[in-house]
Design a protein around this motif. Structure first.
Motif, PDB file in Angstrom:
ATOM      1  N   CYS A 129     -10.687 -90.860 -86.581  1.00 17.74           N
ATOM      2  CA  CYS A 129     -11.499 -89.634 -86.546  1.00 17.74           C
ATOM      3  C   CYS A 129     -10.630 -88.389 -86.667  1.00 17.74           C
ATOM      4  O   CYS A 129     -10.958 -87.467 -87.425  1.00 17.74           O
ATOM      5  CB  CYS A 129     -12.299 -89.570 -85.248  1.00 17.74           C
ATOM      6  N   ASP A 130      -9.544 -88.357 -85.917  1.00 16.81           N
ATOM      7  CA  ASP A 130      -8.647 -87.195 -85.966  1.00 16.81           C
ATOM      8  C   ASP A 130      -8.076 -87.006 -87.360  1.00 16.81           C
ATOM      9  O   ASP A 130      -8.067 -85.896 -87.896  1.00 16.81           O
ATOM     10  CB  ASP A 130      -7.495 -87.357 -84.971  1.00 16.81           C
ATOM     11  N   ASP A 131      -7.618 -88.096 -87.947  1.00 10.24           N
ATOM     12  CA  ASP A 131      -6.966 -88.009 -89.249  1.00 10.24           C
ATOM     13  C   ASP A 131      -7.936 -87.627 -90.355  1.00 10.24           C
ATOM     14  O   ASP A 131      -7.552 -86.950 -91.310  1.00 10.24           O
ATOM     15  CB  ASP A 131      -6.296 -89.346 -89.578  1.00 10.24           C
ATOM     16  N   LEU A 132      -9.185 -88.032 -90.226  1.00  8.14           N
ATOM     17  CA  LEU A 132     -10.180 -87.767 -91.267  1.00  8.14           C
ATOM     18  C   LEU A 132     -11.125 -86.617 -90.915  1.00  8.14           C
ATOM     19  O   LEU A 132     -12.137 -86.407 -91.568  1.00  8.14           O
ATOM     20  CB  LEU A 132     -10.967 -89.048 -91.560  1.00  8.14           C
ATOM     21  N   ASP A 133     -10.774 -85.868 -89.876  1.00  7.91           N
ATOM     22  CA  ASP A 133     -11.522 -84.670 -89.469  1.00  7.91           C
ATOM     23  C   ASP A 133     -13.000 -84.936 -89.205  1.00  7.91           C
ATOM     24  O   ASP A 133     -13.871 -84.144 -89.592  1.00  7.91           O
ATOM     25  CB  ASP A 133     -11.375 -83.558 -90.517  1.00  7.91           C
ATOM     26  N   VAL A 134     -13.284 -86.034 -88.522  1.00 12.60           N
ATOM     27  CA  VAL A 134     -14.666 -86.308 -88.106  1.00 12.60           C
ATOM     28  C   VAL A 134     -14.993 -85.342 -86.967  1.00 12.60           C
ATOM     29  O   VAL A 134     -14.252 -85.272 -85.982  1.00 12.60           O
ATOM     30  CB  VAL A 134     -14.828 -87.775 -87.641  1.00 12.60           C
ATOM     31  N   PRO A 135     -16.062 -84.567 -87.088  1.00 13.17           N
ATOM     32  CA  PRO A 135     -16.409 -83.608 -86.034  1.00 13.17           C
ATOM     33  C   PRO A 135     -16.655 -84.309 -84.698  1.00 13.17           C
ATOM     34  O   PRO A 135     -17.141 -85.446 -84.652  1.00 13.17           O
ATOM     35  CB  PRO A 135     -17.701 -82.969 -86.539  1.00 13.17           C
ATOM     36  N   GLN A 136     -16.332 -83.618 -83.632  1.00  9.54           N
ATOM     37  CA  GLN A 136     -16.494 -84.173 -82.277  1.00  9.54           C
ATOM     38  C   GLN A 136     -17.891 -84.734 -82.043  1.00  9.54           C
ATOM     39  O   GLN A 136     -18.053 -85.797 -81.445  1.00  9.54           O
ATOM     40  CB  GLN A 136     -16.194 -83.097 -81.217  1.00  9.54           C
ATOM     41  N   GLU A 137     -18.900 -84.020 -82.523  1.00  5.88           N
ATOM     42  CA  GLU A 137     -20.281 -84.432 -82.251  1.00  5.88           C
ATOM     43  C   GLU A 137     -20.665 -85.737 -82.962  1.00  5.88           C
ATOM     44  O   GLU A 137     -21.698 -86.322 -82.644  1.00  5.88           O
ATOM     45  CB  GLU A 137     -21.279 -83.328 -82.595  1.00  5.88           C
ATOM     46  N   ARG A 138     -19.849 -86.191 -83.896  1.00  2.00           N
ATOM     47  CA  ARG A 138     -20.170 -87.440 -84.601  1.00  2.00           C
ATOM     48  C   ARG A 138     -19.287 -88.609 -84.178  1.00  2.00           C
ATOM     49  O   ARG A 138     -19.475 -89.718 -84.650  1.00  2.00           O
ATOM     50  CB  ARG A 138     -20.047 -87.228 -86.111  1.00  2.00           C
ATOM     51  N   ARG A 139     -18.381 -88.388 -83.265  1.00  4.85           N
ATOM     52  CA  ARG A 139     -17.428 -89.436 -82.907  1.00  4.85           C
ATOM     53  C   ARG A 139     -18.019 -90.551 -82.055  1.00  4.85           C
ATOM     54  O   ARG A 139     -17.402 -91.599 -81.914  1.00  4.85           O
ATOM     55  CB  ARG A 139     -16.213 -88.834 -82.217  1.00  4.85           C
ATOM     56  N   TRP A 140     -19.171 -90.353 -81.496  1.00  4.86           N
ATOM     57  CA  TRP A 140     -19.796 -91.395 -80.673  1.00  4.86           C
ATOM     58  C   TRP A 140     -20.926 -92.093 -81.397  1.00  4.86           C
ATOM     59  O   TRP A 140     -21.629 -92.900 -80.814  1.00  4.86           O
ATOM     60  CB  TRP A 140     -20.269 -90.807 -79.349  1.00  4.86           C
ATOM     61  N   GLY A 141     -21.137 -91.778 -82.650  1.00  7.31           N
ATOM     62  CA  GLY A 141     -22.113 -92.500 -83.451  1.00  7.31           C
ATOM     63  C   GLY A 141     -23.492 -91.890 -83.430  1.00  7.31           C
ATOM     64  O   GLY A 141     -23.789 -90.962 -82.678  1.00  7.31           O
ATOM     65  N   LEU A 142     -24.348 -92.441 -84.265  1.00  6.26           N
ATOM     66  CA  LEU A 142     -25.694 -91.934 -84.476  1.00  6.26           C
ATOM     67  C   LEU A 142     -26.554 -92.004 -83.225  1.00  6.26           C
ATOM     68  O   LEU A 142     -27.271 -91.078 -82.899  1.00  6.26           O
ATOM     69  CB  LEU A 142     -26.368 -92.698 -85.617  1.00  6.26           C
ATOM     70  N   ASP A 143     -26.487 -93.102 -82.474  1.00  2.00           N
ATOM     71  CA  ASP A 143     -27.305 -93.240 -81.275  1.00  2.00           C
ATOM     72  C   ASP A 143     -27.011 -92.131 -80.267  1.00  2.00           C
ATOM     73  O   ASP A 143     -27.912 -91.564 -79.669  1.00  2.00           O
ATOM     74  CB  ASP A 143     -27.095 -94.598 -80.603  1.00  2.00           C
ATOM     75  N   GLU A 144     -25.741 -91.812 -80.088  1.00  9.06           N
ATOM     76  CA  GLU A 144     -25.373 -90.749 -79.156  1.00  9.06           C
ATOM     77  C   GLU A 144     -25.841 -89.396 -79.677  1.00  9.06           C
ATOM     78  O   GLU A 144     -26.323 -88.565 -78.918  1.00  9.06           O
ATOM     79  CB  GLU A 144     -23.861 -90.735 -78.925  1.00  9.06           C
TER      80      GLU A 144
END
Length: 79
Positions: free
Chosen positions: A52-67
């Motif tokens: 996630c860090d390396d590919l700049d995944v936003p914090q709000e998406r790091r826990w997946g769709l259900d979260e």
């Protein structure tokens, strides 16, 4: 481990996600791919967050769709 693959598939899609895990080298994991790190026994959560860090995944998406859906529902109830 299945949570790891669920998150990968949800964020990147099953085909692209598997390719990233196999091919994308992560400096934070000792210049290994995510797959190499997992195979070496690295914690799946550590690997996911490095990806996630390396590919700049936003914090709000790091826990997946259900979260994301759960957070949206909580915000809707508090409005």
């Amino acid at each position: 481990m299945s949570d790891f693959w669920t998150l990968v598939d949800g964020e990147f899609g099953p085909v692209h996600g598997r390719l990233l895990v196999r091919e994308h080298v992560l400096g934070a994991l000792g210049h290994r791919t995510a797959q190499q790190a997992l195979d070496a026994g690295e914690d799946a959560r550590t690997v996911w967050f490095a990806l996630c860090d390396d590919l700049d995944v936003p914090q709000e998406r790091r826990w997946g769709l259900d979260e994301q859906q759960a957070r949206s529902a909580r915000r809707g109830r508090s409005s």
